[in-house]
Enzyme design. Structure first.
Site, PDB file in Angstrom:
ATOM      1  N   LYS A 218     -12.629  -0.591  16.278  1.00 45.21           N
ATOM      2  CA  LYS A 218     -11.324  -1.221  16.050  1.00 45.21           C
ATOM      3  C   LYS A 218     -10.568  -1.364  17.372  1.00 45.21           C
ATOM      4  CE  LYS A 218      -9.927  -0.524  11.853  1.00 45.21           C
ATOM      5  NZ  LYS A 218      -9.456   0.232  10.696  1.00 45.21           N
TER       6      LYS A 218
ATOM      7  N   LYS B 135       8.576 -17.000 -11.507  1.00 53.36           N
ATOM      8  CA  LYS B 135       7.648 -15.966 -11.962  1.00 53.36           C
ATOM      9  C   LYS B 135       6.376 -16.594 -12.551  1.00 53.36           C
ATOM     10  CE  LYS B 135       7.390 -12.014 -14.956  1.00 53.36           C
ATOM     11  NZ  LYS B 135       7.791 -11.576 -16.271  1.00 53.36           N
TER      12      LYS B 135
ATOM     13  N   ASN C 290       0.859  -1.191   0.000  1.00 55.40           N
ATOM     14  CA  ASN C 290       0.000   0.000   0.000  1.00 55.40           C
ATOM     15  C   ASN C 290       0.883   1.225   0.000  1.00 55.40           C
ATOM     16  OD1 ASN C 290       0.514   0.836   2.872  1.00 55.40           O
ATOM     17  ND2 ASN C 290      -0.321  -1.213   3.201  1.00 55.40           N
TER      18      ASN C 290
ATOM     19  N   ASP D 168      -2.095 -10.273  13.037  1.00 55.10           N
ATOM     20  CA  ASP D 168      -2.336  -8.892  13.464  1.00 55.10           C
ATOM     21  C   ASP D 168      -1.401  -8.560  14.638  1.00 55.10           C
ATOM     22  OD1 ASP D 168      -3.462  -6.506  14.698  1.00 55.10           O
ATOM     23  OD2 ASP D 168      -5.133  -6.836  13.312  1.00 55.10           O
TER      24      ASP D 168
ATOM     25  N   LYS E  56      -9.493  -4.957  18.868  1.00 51.91           N
ATOM     26  CA  LYS E  56      -8.075  -5.330  18.972  1.00 51.91           C
ATOM     27  C   LYS E  56      -7.521  -5.200  20.394  1.00 51.91           C
ATOM     28  CE  LYS E  56      -7.124  -4.408  14.163  1.00 51.91           C
ATOM     29  NZ  LYS E  56      -6.044  -4.436  13.190  1.00 51.91           N
TER      30      LYS E  56
HETATM   31  N1  CTP Z   1      -2.235  -3.804  12.396  1.00 52.25           N
HETATM   32  C1  CTP Z   1      -1.246  -4.679  12.788  1.00 52.25           C
HETATM   33  N2  CTP Z   1      -1.075  -5.853  12.126  1.00 52.25           N
HETATM   34  C2  CTP Z   1      -1.875  -6.180  11.096  1.00 52.25           C
HETATM   35  C3  CTP Z   1      -2.876  -5.295  10.679  1.00 52.25           C
HETATM   36  C4  CTP Z   1      -3.025  -4.111  11.345  1.00 52.25           C
HETATM   37  O1  CTP Z   1      -0.519  -4.387  13.738  1.00 52.25           O
HETATM   38  N3  CTP Z   1      -1.678  -7.341  10.482  1.00 52.25           N
HETATM   39  C5  CTP Z   1      -2.433  -2.551  13.150  1.00 52.25           C
HETATM   40  C6  CTP Z   1      -1.996  -1.308  12.426  1.00 52.25           C
HETATM   41  O2  CTP Z   1      -0.628  -1.021  12.669  1.00 52.25           O
HETATM   42  C7  CTP Z   1      -2.918  -0.258  13.025  1.00 52.25           C
HETATM   43  C8  CTP Z   1      -4.212  -1.019  13.182  1.00 52.25           C
HETATM   44  O3  CTP Z   1      -3.836  -2.377  13.330  1.00 52.25           O
HETATM   45  O4  CTP Z   1      -2.504   0.120  14.307  1.00 52.25           O
HETATM   46  C9  CTP Z   1      -5.069  -0.827  11.971  1.00 52.25           C
HETATM   47  O5  CTP Z   1      -6.048  -1.783  11.904  1.00 52.25           O
HETATM   48  P1  CTP Z   1      -6.511  -2.469  10.536  1.00 52.25           P
HETATM   49  O6  CTP Z   1      -7.525  -3.508  10.890  1.00 52.25           O
HETATM   50  O7  CTP Z   1      -5.384  -2.855   9.697  1.00 52.25           O
HETATM   51  O8  CTP Z   1      -7.158  -1.307   9.838  1.00 52.25           O
HETATM   52  P2  CTP Z   1      -7.725  -1.480   8.417  1.00 52.25           P
HETATM   53  O9  CTP Z   1      -6.838  -2.274   7.530  1.00 52.25           O
HETATM   54  O10 CTP Z   1      -8.036  -0.097   8.016  1.00 52.25           O
HETATM   55  O11 CTP Z   1      -8.963  -2.379   8.782  1.00 52.25           O
HETATM   56  P3  CTP Z   1     -10.346  -2.347   8.103  1.00 52.25           P
HETATM   57  O12 CTP Z   1     -10.037  -2.597   6.688  1.00 52.25           O
HETATM   58  O13 CTP Z   1     -11.068  -3.402   8.809  1.00 52.25           O
HETATM   59  O14 CTP Z   1     -10.843  -0.957   8.411  1.00 52.25           O
END
Ligand code: CTP
Length: 401
Positions: free
Chosen positions: A340, A292, A214, A307, A344
């Site tokens: 969130k 590839k 991203n 996560d 979490k």
């Molecule tokens: N995060 C993490 N490890 C992951 C995914 C996320 O530590 N594998 C942490 C990020 O660093 C941030 C928070 O979780 O602190 C963000 O949550 P996340 O669920 O990733 O947000 P989005 O991707 O925006 O989730 P959604 O698409 O459900 O909104």
């Protein structure tokens, strides 16, 4: 005698402005706590206070000109800037702010600051329009971005008769700011706090040449790591791929994938503080193809990445005392961020609205709300470095009450 101020070496630069006379009280307050003070009086400042009154209160020579030292043994501007613990510029005018922000060295005050490797604290004072002018705001933001600290200006009636933001903070407020500066750092240092910050994106490889990622720049996380380190917290930054340079004073670990970020996170536990600012890629390909993939094969299976934030928050054995997550949302900001946080189990979540292109992912600016147990604190749009300093300060105050 205050133990945090005792024997602290302070250079006080007095700039031009009617409030310059108030710095005499400031000198008195600092001298009472046994601070050593050397005063630099700018040309404009000399219109408002006399070197004689400053010298008698500070018990030191007053420095006026960069070339006023004929005596070999006299301290020069470089040694002067090394001698002190902090440089306090009060009052500082719009003109001096602009001079410093553009890196000028055309008098003793600006040369000292340019040559300094110490904390610089500014107490601006000027007419409200001058303060609110875009160029002054840009200049002060630039200096905050460099790590300068600023107190005020306060709101009230000004010498020119207008009312608004522009008065120099009172000597008592500036004194308290300086005291807090030294005591916060001292307490943090004694507590030997350790922090871990994750930042940047992660890259999940599909085959040797393709990956998903991203466009997170890592800026906000890097700035938070830098700010925590500046407060005296031993900070490790674990960063995914980012163009940014390693911040000063921070232990730095570079990773590519979410798995590597997770591995490095586990390795440095235990820590007191964890800030998960990384935009970890939520999914990775189920299988990494070592060769590839041919373009006629369009089918890919993905699995979720671990996560890291949730892992830290639910880690019963080595849970950091404070776990801070980030929530980037495009709508329903506070509600989704709160959800969130609950999902979490982190202590705080920093919510930011990524639908506004002027803030968020690749911008230098951000606007966030810090959601804690029973409070939501909004930090209005500002440089990411400024926001980081606020977040770091809030984190620190959580540990030093
Ligand atoms: N995060 C993490 N490890 C992951 C995914 C996320 O530590 N594998 C942490 C990020 O660093 C941030 C928070 O979780 O602190 C963000 O949550 P996340 O669920 O990733 O947000 P989005 O991707 O925006 O989730 P959604 O698409 O459900 O909104």
């Amino acid at each position: 005698m205050n133990k945090y101020l005792n024997k602290k070496k302070i250079i006080l630069i007095i700039g031009g402005g009617i409030s310059a006379y108030k710095t005499l009280d400031l000198i008195r307050l600092l001298k009472k706590q046994n601070c050593q003070i050397k005063v630099v009086l700018t040309k404009a400042g000399k219109n408002f206070v006399t070197p004689l009154s400053i010298a008698s209160l500070s018990k030191s020579k007053v420095y006026e000109d960069i070339f006023d030292s004929n005596n070999e043994s006299e301290i020069d501007h470089i040694s002067l800037s090394r001698w002190c613990d902090i440089i306090l510029f009060a009052p500082i005018t719009a003109n001096s702010i602009s001079k410093i922000a553009s890196g000028k060295a055309e008098d003793l005050a600006s040369t000292l600051i340019l040559a300094s490797n110490k904390q610089i604290i500014l107490a601006p004072a000027m007419n409200v329009r001058m303060w609110l002018h875009k160029s002054t705001q840009n200049n002060i933001n630039k200096l905050l971005d460099y790590g300068y600290l600023s107190i005020g200006p306060a709101t009230g009636e000004m010498a020119c008769g207008e009312y608004g933001e522009g008065k120099m903070s009172s000597p008592e407020e500036i004194y308290k700011f300086v005291l807090n500066y030294f005591s916060d750092r001292n307490i943090v240092k004694n507590k030997k706090l350790k922090a871990l910050v994750t930042a940047g994106p992660t890259k999940e490889y599909i085959d040797p040449v393709r990956f998903i990622t991203n466009n997170s720049s890592g800026k906000q996380g890097y700035e938070i790591a830098k700010s925590l380190a500046k407060f005296g917290v031993k900070t490790t930054l674990i960063s995914g791929p980012s163009k940014l340079k390693k911040p000063e004073g921070v232990d730095f670990i570079k990773v590519e994938t979410a798995d590597e970020m997770f591995y490095q996170t586990k390795k440095i536990l235990p820590v007191d503080i964890a800030v998960c600012a990384a935009a970890v890629t939520d999914f990775k390909p189920k299988k990494f193809e070592s060769k590839k993939i041919k373009t006629n094969n369009l089918s890919l299976d993905f699995i979720r990445n671990i996560d890291i934030l949730e892992f830290l928050s639910k880690n019963n054995l080595q849970r950091p005392r404070l776990v801070v997550g980030f929530a980037a949302e495009t709508n329903n900001l506070i509600k989704f961020a709160k959800d969130k946080k609950n999902k979490k189990y982190c202590d705080w979540i920093v919510a930011n609205n990524i639908s506004d292109p002027e803030i968020g992912f690749d911008s230098d600016y951000n606007e966030v709300s810090i959601i804690s147990e029973n409070k939501i604190e909004k930090i209005e749009k500002n440089l990411k470095s400024f926001i980081a300093n606020k977040i770091a300060k809030k984190i620190i105050s959580n540990f030093i009450q």
